[in-house]
Motif scaffolding. Structure first.
Motif, PDB file in Angstrom:
ATOM      1  N   GLU A   1      16.819  54.147   7.519  1.00 53.22           N
ATOM      2  CA  GLU A   1      16.349  55.422   8.140  1.00 53.22           C
ATOM      3  C   GLU A   1      17.059  56.331   8.802  1.00 53.22           C
ATOM      4  N   GLY A   2      18.370  56.168   8.779  1.00 52.60           N
ATOM      5  CA  GLY A   2      19.234  57.150   9.591  1.00 52.60           C
ATOM      6  C   GLY A   2      19.567  57.010  11.036  1.00 52.60           C
ATOM      7  N   ARG A   3      19.060  55.894  11.570  1.00 49.83           N
ATOM      8  CA  ARG A   3      19.412  55.488  12.952  1.00 49.83           C
ATOM      9  C   ARG A   3      20.769  55.166  13.140  1.00 49.83           C
ATOM     10  N   PRO A   4      21.721  55.734  13.760  1.00 51.70           N
ATOM     11  CA  PRO A   4      22.966  55.491  14.207  1.00 51.70           C
ATOM     12  C   PRO A   4      23.115  53.903  14.455  1.00 51.70           C
ATOM     13  N   LEU A   5      24.413  53.301  13.971  1.00 52.11           N
ATOM     14  CA  LEU A   5      24.675  51.990  14.594  1.00 52.11           C
ATOM     15  C   LEU A   5      25.800  51.901  15.506  1.00 52.11           C
ATOM     16  N   TYR A   6      25.340  51.532  16.706  1.00 51.10           N
ATOM     17  CA  TYR A   6      26.469  51.686  17.558  1.00 51.10           C
ATOM     18  C   TYR A   6      27.413  50.583  17.871  1.00 51.10           C
ATOM     19  N   ALA A   7      28.654  50.967  17.869  1.00 52.07           N
ATOM     20  CA  ALA A   7      29.743  49.949  18.566  1.00 52.07           C
ATOM     21  C   ALA A   7      30.119  50.195  19.823  1.00 52.07           C
ATOM     22  N   LEU A   8      30.053  49.237  20.738  1.00 54.28           N
ATOM     23  CA  LEU A   8      30.468  49.589  22.134  1.00 54.28           C
ATOM     24  C   LEU A   8      31.783  48.793  22.524  1.00 54.28           C
ATOM     25  N   LYS A   9      32.680  49.406  23.464  1.00 54.90           N
ATOM     26  CA  LYS A   9      33.954  48.733  23.526  1.00 54.90           C
ATOM     27  C   LYS A   9      34.045  48.744  25.122  1.00 54.90           C
ATOM     28  N   VAL A  10      34.246  47.608  25.559  1.00 55.39           N
ATOM     29  CA  VAL A  10      34.822  47.293  26.908  1.00 55.39           C
ATOM     30  C   VAL A  10      36.209  46.509  26.766  1.00 55.39           C
TER      31      VAL A  10
ATOM     32  N   LYS B   1       6.678  48.139  16.523  1.00 51.42           N
ATOM     33  CA  LYS B   1       5.824  49.337  16.628  1.00 51.42           C
ATOM     34  C   LYS B   1       4.907  49.435  15.432  1.00 51.42           C
ATOM     35  N   GLY B   2       5.085  48.852  14.339  1.00 50.69           N
ATOM     36  CA  GLY B   2       4.379  48.428  13.161  1.00 50.69           C
ATOM     37  C   GLY B   2       4.727  49.460  12.011  1.00 50.69           C
ATOM     38  N   ALA B   3       4.079  49.382  10.992  1.00 52.31           N
ATOM     39  CA  ALA B   3       4.185  50.031   9.844  1.00 52.31           C
ATOM     40  C   ALA B   3       4.150  51.577   9.933  1.00 52.31           C
ATOM     41  N   GLU B   4       3.196  52.039  10.753  1.00 50.83           N
ATOM     42  CA  GLU B   4       3.098  53.612  10.804  1.00 50.83           C
ATOM     43  C   GLU B   4       4.255  54.157  11.713  1.00 50.83           C
ATOM     44  N   ALA B   5       5.201  53.455  12.426  1.00 52.84           N
ATOM     45  CA  ALA B   5       6.511  54.063  12.939  1.00 52.84           C
ATOM     46  C   ALA B   5       7.395  54.076  11.853  1.00 52.84           C
ATOM     47  N   THR B   6       7.258  53.772  10.598  1.00 51.72           N
ATOM     48  CA  THR B   6       8.160  53.733   9.837  1.00 51.72           C
ATOM     49  C   THR B   6       8.318  55.067   8.977  1.00 51.72           C
ATOM     50  N   GLN B   7       9.234  55.256   7.892  1.00 50.36           N
ATOM     51  CA  GLN B   7       9.312  56.335   7.256  1.00 50.36           C
ATOM     52  C   GLN B   7       8.465  56.390   5.791  1.00 50.36           C
ATOM     53  N   GLN B   8       8.255  55.065   5.373  1.00 48.75           N
ATOM     54  CA  GLN B   8       7.412  54.654   4.355  1.00 48.75           C
ATOM     55  C   GLN B   8       6.550  53.289   4.666  1.00 48.75           C
ATOM     56  N   PRO B   9       5.462  53.849   5.397  1.00 51.10           N
ATOM     57  CA  PRO B   9       4.540  52.638   5.887  1.00 51.10           C
ATOM     58  C   PRO B   9       3.844  51.953   4.483  1.00 51.10           C
TER      59      PRO B   9
ATOM     60  N   TRP C   1       8.691  39.363  11.161  1.00 46.98           N
ATOM     61  CA  TRP C   1       9.529  40.308  10.229  1.00 46.98           C
ATOM     62  C   TRP C   1      11.012  39.794  10.676  1.00 46.98           C
ATOM     63  N   LYS C   2      12.015  39.754   9.404  1.00 43.27           N
ATOM     64  CA  LYS C   2      13.511  39.333   9.821  1.00 43.27           C
ATOM     65  C   LYS C   2      14.345  40.497   9.238  1.00 43.27           C
ATOM     66  N   ALA C   3      13.743  40.931   8.052  1.00 39.26           N
ATOM     67  CA  ALA C   3      14.741  41.794   7.264  1.00 39.26           C
ATOM     68  C   ALA C   3      14.867  43.123   7.629  1.00 39.26           C
ATOM     69  N   ASN C   4      15.711  44.107   6.774  1.00 35.44           N
ATOM     70  CA  ASN C   4      15.890  45.474   7.198  1.00 35.44           C
ATOM     71  C   ASN C   4      14.533  46.014   6.544  1.00 35.44           C
ATOM     72  N   ILE C   5      14.609  47.666   6.538  1.00 39.23           N
ATOM     73  CA  ILE C   5      13.084  48.077   6.395  1.00 39.23           C
ATOM     74  C   ILE C   5      13.060  48.170   4.794  1.00 39.23           C
ATOM     75  N   ARG C   6      14.145  47.788   4.090  1.00 41.20           N
ATOM     76  CA  ARG C   6      13.894  47.608   2.683  1.00 41.20           C
ATOM     77  C   ARG C   6      13.645  46.198   2.273  1.00 41.20           C
ATOM     78  N   GLY C   7      13.262  45.312   3.301  1.00 41.84           N
ATOM     79  CA  GLY C   7      12.974  43.963   3.024  1.00 41.84           C
ATOM     80  C   GLY C   7      14.003  43.164   2.615  1.00 41.84           C
TER      81      GLY C   7
END
Length: 310
Positions: free
Chosen positions: A41-50, A121-129, A145-151
């Motif tokens: 759904e286009g959310r950035p995947l963050y990597a953080l370095k210390v 947040k439930g299905a209504e918070a997704t792009q394809q409820p 639910w364990k999977a990603n948004i595509r199941g």
């Protein structure tokens, strides 16, 4: 991080983003942020370095959507280590400044942000409820639910024994569907490529629940011996029991792939007592933090040894 997690106010992707920006602003010389890809759904995947050292450790969390408490744990680790490095403090006996001059710890705190969002947040918070409702047999409760948004189960996506994963669902759904082929999902592919790029000396993928440590997958010889010794150290810190998967373990997991491809130690700690197919209750968190607060430092120390004595 001033966020108080409760059952009514879980640790969301948005709060994680705000915490990342706050740490980046407050510790510009000690805290590095990189975007390694995007979710479905286009959310950035963050990597953080210390840290700045040559030995490299990777810790990741929330491959599984309902396991979002691992994201909070890793974010608190990142914050604690950054603060201690900046102020030259120790954490449970570890000299953080010295250690992080010898090693770098990378965090990918939320591998599956779309799935976490769905659980919280439930299905209504997704792009394809309609699609996620169909994958969930039209149940509106997504707490398990364990999977990603595509199941697709992201911890069944890695090219290590993928063909023989068991159990495996036949179609997209809340859990166990491994996808049409390894690395079909952008989240798993991003973590895979980032790992290949950096060739980390040690990795850990945080999951829940069961208070267990998976540390062994089709390895032998020196790698088996080294992995066992490090696993015992983690067990001593956390009191989690070591799991032997037996002679024919199912694969597809991140640490399965790391062990067999990178040929370096990798661990899967399962936080909290066993609680079944639901998010870990937040009231367990104080004990989880005490058990795990120094595990990143312990692994950094072990990675530094591996760099010195490969």
């Amino acid at each position: 991080m001033t966020h108080l997690i409760t059952n009514d106010f879980p640790y969301t992707f948005e709060k994680m983003e705000a915490d990342i920006q706050e740490l980046k602003r407050d510790y510009p010389d000690f805290f590095q942020v990189e975007i390694i890809g995007e979710s479905v759904e286009g959310r950035p995947l963050y990597a953080l370095k210390v840290g700045t050292g040559r030995a490299k450790v990777l810790l990741n969390g929330s491959h599984h959507a309902r396991e979002w408490l691992t994201s909070y744990l890793l974010m608190q680790m990142a914050e604690a280590y950054t603060q201690a490095w900046s102020s030259k403090e120790n954490i449970t006996g570890f000299d953080v400044r010295d250690l992080l001059n010898r090693a770098s710890i990378w965090f990918i705190p939320m591998v599956n942000p779309d799935g976490v969002n769905l659980v919280q947040k439930g299905a209504e918070a997704t792009q394809q409820p309609d699609a996620v409702l169909r994958f969930n047999d039209y149940r509106t409760d997504f707490s398990g639910w364990k999977a990603n948004i595509r199941g697709v189960d992201l911890n069944r996506q890695y090219p290590a024994g993928w063909e023989t994963i068991k159990p495996s669902a036949d179609s997209p759904g809340p859990m166990n569907y491994k996808g049409p082929h390894p690395l079909s999902e952008p989240e798993a592919k991003a973590v895979y490529q980032f790992t290949k790029k950096h060739r980390f000396h040690i990795a850990a993928a945080y999951h829940s629940s069961g208070e267990e440590i998976y540390w062994k997958y089709k390895i032998d010889g020196n790698l088996l011996a080294i992995s066992h010794e490090i696993a015992k150290r983690i067990s001593e810190k956390t009191s989690y029991r070591l799991v032997d998967p037996g002679p024919d373990p199912s694969g597809g997991g991140y640490t399965d792939w790391f062990l067999t491809e990178m040929k370096r130690p990798a661990f899967t700690p399962e936080i909290s007592p066993y609680i079944g197919p639901r998010p870990v209750p937040v009231e367990y968190y104080p004990a989880i933090w005490l058990q795990n607060q120094s595990i990143g430092l312990l692994l950094a120390e072990e990675a530094s040894k591996l760099l010195t004595n490969p």
